[in-house]
Design an enzyme around this catalytic site. Structure first.
Site, PDB file in Angstrom:
ATOM      1  N   CYS A 136       0.847  -1.094  -0.266  1.00 22.65           N
ATOM      2  CA  CYS A 136      -0.728  -0.285  -0.374  1.00 22.65           C
ATOM      3  C   CYS A 136       1.378   1.459  -0.378  1.00 22.65           C
ATOM      4  CB  CYS A 136      -0.772   0.098   1.317  1.00 22.65           C
ATOM      5  SG  CYS A 136      -1.696   1.107   1.272  1.00 22.65           S
ATOM      6  N   CYS A 139      -0.670   4.301   1.976  1.00 24.09           N
ATOM      7  CA  CYS A 139      -0.557   3.684   3.567  1.00 24.09           C
ATOM      8  C   CYS A 139       1.470   4.509   3.595  1.00 24.09           C
ATOM      9  CB  CYS A 139      -0.803   2.452   3.837  1.00 24.09           C
ATOM     10  SG  CYS A 139      -2.754   2.282   2.995  1.00 24.09           S
ATOM     11  N   ASP A 140       2.084   3.678   3.290  1.00 20.93           N
ATOM     12  CA  ASP A 140       2.910   3.703   3.872  1.00 20.93           C
ATOM     13  C   ASP A 140       4.194   4.222   2.349  1.00 20.93           C
ATOM     14  OD1 ASP A 140       1.839   1.612   5.998  1.00 20.93           O
ATOM     15  OD2 ASP A 140       2.375   0.174   4.477  1.00 20.93           O
TER      16      ASP A 140
HETATM   17  C1  FAD Z   1       0.162  -3.212   4.389  1.00 19.87           C
HETATM   18  C2  FAD Z   1      -0.496  -2.086   4.421  1.00 19.87           C
HETATM   19  C3  FAD Z   1      -0.577  -0.757   5.407  1.00 19.87           C
HETATM   20  C4  FAD Z   1      -2.034  -0.246   4.845  1.00 19.87           C
HETATM   21  N1  FAD Z   1      -2.104   0.608   6.043  1.00 19.87           N
HETATM   22  C5  FAD Z   1      -3.004   1.725   5.842  1.00 19.87           C
HETATM   23  C6  FAD Z   1      -2.864   2.434   6.495  1.00 19.87           C
HETATM   24  O1  FAD Z   1      -1.840   3.489   7.205  1.00 19.87           O
HETATM   25  N2  FAD Z   1      -3.985   3.785   6.935  1.00 19.87           N
HETATM   26  C7  FAD Z   1      -5.255   3.097   6.288  1.00 19.87           C
HETATM   27  O2  FAD Z   1      -6.276   4.144   5.998  1.00 19.87           O
HETATM   28  N3  FAD Z   1      -5.213   1.957   5.632  1.00 19.87           N
HETATM   29  C8  FAD Z   1      -4.425   1.151   5.485  1.00 19.87           C
HETATM   30  N4  FAD Z   1      -4.304   0.134   4.246  1.00 19.87           N
HETATM   31  C9  FAD Z   1      -5.230  -0.389   4.347  1.00 19.87           C
HETATM   32  C10 FAD Z   1      -6.703  -1.047   5.021  1.00 19.87           C
HETATM   33  O3  FAD Z   1      -6.159  -1.259   5.656  1.00 19.87           O
HETATM   34  C11 FAD Z   1      -7.925  -1.604   4.556  1.00 19.87           C
HETATM   35  O4  FAD Z   1      -8.459  -0.672   3.651  1.00 19.87           O
HETATM   36  C12 FAD Z   1      -9.246  -1.324   5.445  1.00 19.87           C
HETATM   37  O5  FAD Z   1      -8.132  -2.488   6.149  1.00 19.87           O
HETATM   38  C13 FAD Z   1     -10.046  -2.075   4.586  1.00 19.87           C
HETATM   39  O6  FAD Z   1     -11.394  -3.031   5.414  1.00 19.87           O
HETATM   40  P1  FAD Z   1     -12.151  -3.949   5.985  1.00 19.87           P
HETATM   41  O7  FAD Z   1     -12.984  -3.347   6.922  1.00 19.87           O
HETATM   42  O8  FAD Z   1     -12.470  -3.511   4.354  1.00 19.87           O
HETATM   43  O9  FAD Z   1     -11.457  -5.359   5.179  1.00 19.87           O
HETATM   44  P2  FAD Z   1      -9.989  -5.591   5.503  1.00 19.87           P
HETATM   45  O10 FAD Z   1      -9.202  -4.837   6.586  1.00 19.87           O
HETATM   46  O11 FAD Z   1      -9.811  -6.562   4.792  1.00 19.87           O
HETATM   47  O12 FAD Z   1     -11.024  -6.541   6.617  1.00 19.87           O
HETATM   48  C14 FAD Z   1     -11.368  -7.910   6.118  1.00 19.87           C
HETATM   49  C15 FAD Z   1     -11.922  -8.283   7.536  1.00 19.87           C
HETATM   50  O13 FAD Z   1     -13.058  -9.906   7.430  1.00 19.87           O
HETATM   51  C16 FAD Z   1     -12.855 -10.751   7.588  1.00 19.87           C
HETATM   52  N5  FAD Z   1     -13.590 -12.115   6.713  1.00 19.87           N
HETATM   53  C17 FAD Z   1     -12.838 -12.915   5.694  1.00 19.87           C
HETATM   54  N6  FAD Z   1     -13.417 -13.644   5.037  1.00 19.87           N
HETATM   55  C18 FAD Z   1     -14.037 -13.867   6.149  1.00 19.87           C
HETATM   56  C19 FAD Z   1     -15.218 -15.204   6.685  1.00 19.87           C
HETATM   57  N7  FAD Z   1     -15.855 -16.355   5.632  1.00 19.87           N
HETATM   58  N8  FAD Z   1     -16.106 -15.167   7.442  1.00 19.87           N
HETATM   59  C20 FAD Z   1     -15.751 -14.294   8.982  1.00 19.87           C
HETATM   60  N9  FAD Z   1     -14.619 -12.877   8.193  1.00 19.87           N
HETATM   61  C21 FAD Z   1     -13.964 -12.849   6.714  1.00 19.87           C
HETATM   62  C22 FAD Z   1     -11.169 -10.520   7.801  1.00 19.87           C
HETATM   63  O14 FAD Z   1     -10.852 -11.714   8.856  1.00 19.87           O
HETATM   64  C23 FAD Z   1     -10.938  -9.466   8.296  1.00 19.87           C
HETATM   65  O15 FAD Z   1     -11.410  -9.610   9.532  1.00 19.87           O
HETATM   66  C24 FAD Z   1      -3.322  -0.650   4.579  1.00 19.87           C
HETATM   67  C25 FAD Z   1      -3.473  -2.161   3.690  1.00 19.87           C
HETATM   68  C26 FAD Z   1      -2.312  -2.830   4.015  1.00 19.87           C
HETATM   69  C27 FAD Z   1      -2.279  -4.329   3.072  1.00 19.87           C
END
Ligand code: FAD
Length: 310
Positions: A136, A139-140
C-alpha cells in the site's frame, strides 16, 4: 447442526465490520459479528497507521483495531471468533454457516470481508513485510520520503503508486515483467513524464535484499537471465488485490475483478437485506477511513431495512 436466529449478522472484523457493529449495536439491532481468520483485518498486519483521523501521533494498526473492537463491545455488539463457510441468500431469513458446524438465521447481513493484497510469493518478500515491503503506497509511502524505492507491477495501480511515490521519494524504479505497461495511456504518459521514475521492463524480482535494519536492495533478473541489483529501501508490490467474495458468488453481483457491486451511493447489494461495506466493494480507495465510513452506511441502511420489515 446448531441453529440461532438473529437480526443483524456482520461478517468481517476490519474497520468496515467493526464500524458497522458500533452503529448497529447503538441502534439496538443486536449485531453478531464473526471475525474470520484475521481478527481486526488488514491493519493488524501493518505497523503504524498515520492517516486515520483522530490519532495525531499515529497508532499501531493492532492498537487501533483493538480500540474499535472495544468500542463496538461497549454498546453490546457480540464479537465471535469464526469463519462464514457457506451462505444461502435464496430465502429469508438468510442462512449462514459458521465453521461448517453452526447455522445462523439472519434477517439482515452486512458483508465486510475485505480484499487480500497479492504478493509475489518470495520468501524474502514475506520476511521483510512491514520492514520495507508493503502492498500500500498511499499508506506507507510517507515513511520513505527522500529515499529510493521500487514498485513492482505494470498496471494502473502500479503507475499511480509510482507517480505518488515519485512526489515524495528521491527515485522510483518500476519493475515490469512485460515489455510494456498495461496501464491506461494517460497513466503511461504521466509515468513517462516524471523524471525520477525509471522503468525496468522485462525484469522480475528474484529476491528482496536486506538486513536487520530492513530492505536495502532488490535482485532482479531480466529476460535473458542477466542479474541486476538495485539499491532501494522500500518495495511496493502493486500486482492487484483479491476481494474475498467467492463465498457469495452464487447470489451477489460482482464486477469483473470480483468486487461486490452495490447500488450507487449505497451499500445495498442486488439482494434486499444484504449489504456490503469496505474493501470488499471498493476497487478504488482501499483506505481504512473509507472502509469505516461504508460500515457506518451499511449499518444505517440495515437499520432502515429492518424497520420497514416490521
Ligand atoms: C500493508 C498495508 C498497510 C495499510 N496501511 C493503511 C494505512 O496506514 N491507512 C489506511 O487507511 N489503510 C491502510 N491499509 C488499507 C486498510 O487496511 C484497508 O483499507 C482496510 O483494512 C479495509 O477494511 P475492511 O474492513 O474493508 O476489510 P479488512 O481489513 O480486509 O478486513 C476483512 C475482515 O473480514 C474477515 N473475513 C474474511 N472472510 C471472512 C469469512 N469468510 N468469514 C468471516 N470473516 C471473514 C477477515 O478475517 C477480516 O477480519 C493498509 C493495507 C495494507 C495491506
Amino acid at each position: 447442526m446448531e441453529n440461532e436466529h438473529i437480526r443483524c449478522l456482520i461478517i468481517g472484523s476490519g474497520p468496515a465490520g467493526l464500524t458497522a457493529a458500533i452503529y448497529a449495536s447503538r441502534a439496538n439491532l443486536g449485531p453478531v459479528l464473526y471475525e474470520g481468520i484475521t481478527p481486526g483485518g488488514q491493519l493488524t498486519q501493518t505497523g503504524d497507521v498515520e492517516n486515520f483521523p483522530g490519532y495525531p501521533d499515529g497508532v499501531s494498526g493492532i492498537d487501533m483495531m483493538n480500540d474499535l473492537r472495544r468500542q463496538a463491545e461497549r454498546f453490546g455488539a457480540e464479537i465471535r471468533f469464526g469463519v462464514a463457510t457457506a451462505v444461502d441468500f435464496s430465502r429469508r431469513p438468510f442462512r449462514i454457516t459458521i465453521d461448517d458446524s453452526k447455522t445462523i438465521e439472519a434477517e439482515s447481513v452486512i458483508i465486510a470481508t475485505g480484499a487480500t493484497a497479492k504478493y509475489l510469493g518470495l520468501e524474502s518478500e514475506q520476511h521483510f513485510r512491514g520492514s520495507g515491503v508493503s502492498a500500500c503506497a498511499t499508506c506507507d509511502g510517507f515513511f520513505y520520503r527522500g529515499q529510493d524505492v521500487a514498485v513492482v507491477g505494470g498496471g494502473d495501480t502500479a503507475c499511480e503508486d509510482a507517480a505518488y511515490l515519485a512526489s515524495i521519494c528521491r527515485k522510483v524504479y518500476m519493475v515490469v515483467r512485460k515489455p510494456h505497461l498495461r496501464a491506461s495511456k494517460a497513466m503511461q504518459s504521466k509515468v513517462a513524464a516524471t523524471p525520477n521514475i525509471e522503468i525496468l521492463f522485462e525484469h522480475v524480482t528474484a529476491e528482496v535484499l536486506g538486513d536487520q535494519n530492513g530492505v536495502n536492495g532488490l535482485m532482479l533478473i531480466d529476460k535473458d537471465g542477466q542479474r541486476l541489483q538495485i539499491g532501494v529501501t522500500g518495495l511496493f508490490v502493486a500486482v492487484g488485490h483479491t476481494p474475498n467474495t467467492e463465498l457469495f458468488r452464487n447470489y451477489l453481483d460482482r464486477d469483473p475483478q470480483g468486487y461486490l457491486r452495490t447500488h450507487p451511493d449505497s451499500t445495498r447489494t442486488n439482494i434486499e437485506g444484504v449489504f456490503a461495506a469496505g474493501d470488499v466493494r471498493d476497487p478504488h480507495f482501499r483506505q481504512a477511513v473509507v472502509a469505516a465510513a461504508s460500515g457506518c452506511m451499511a449499518a444505517l441502511e440495515c437499520e432502515r431495512y429492518l424497520l420497514l420489515q416490521q
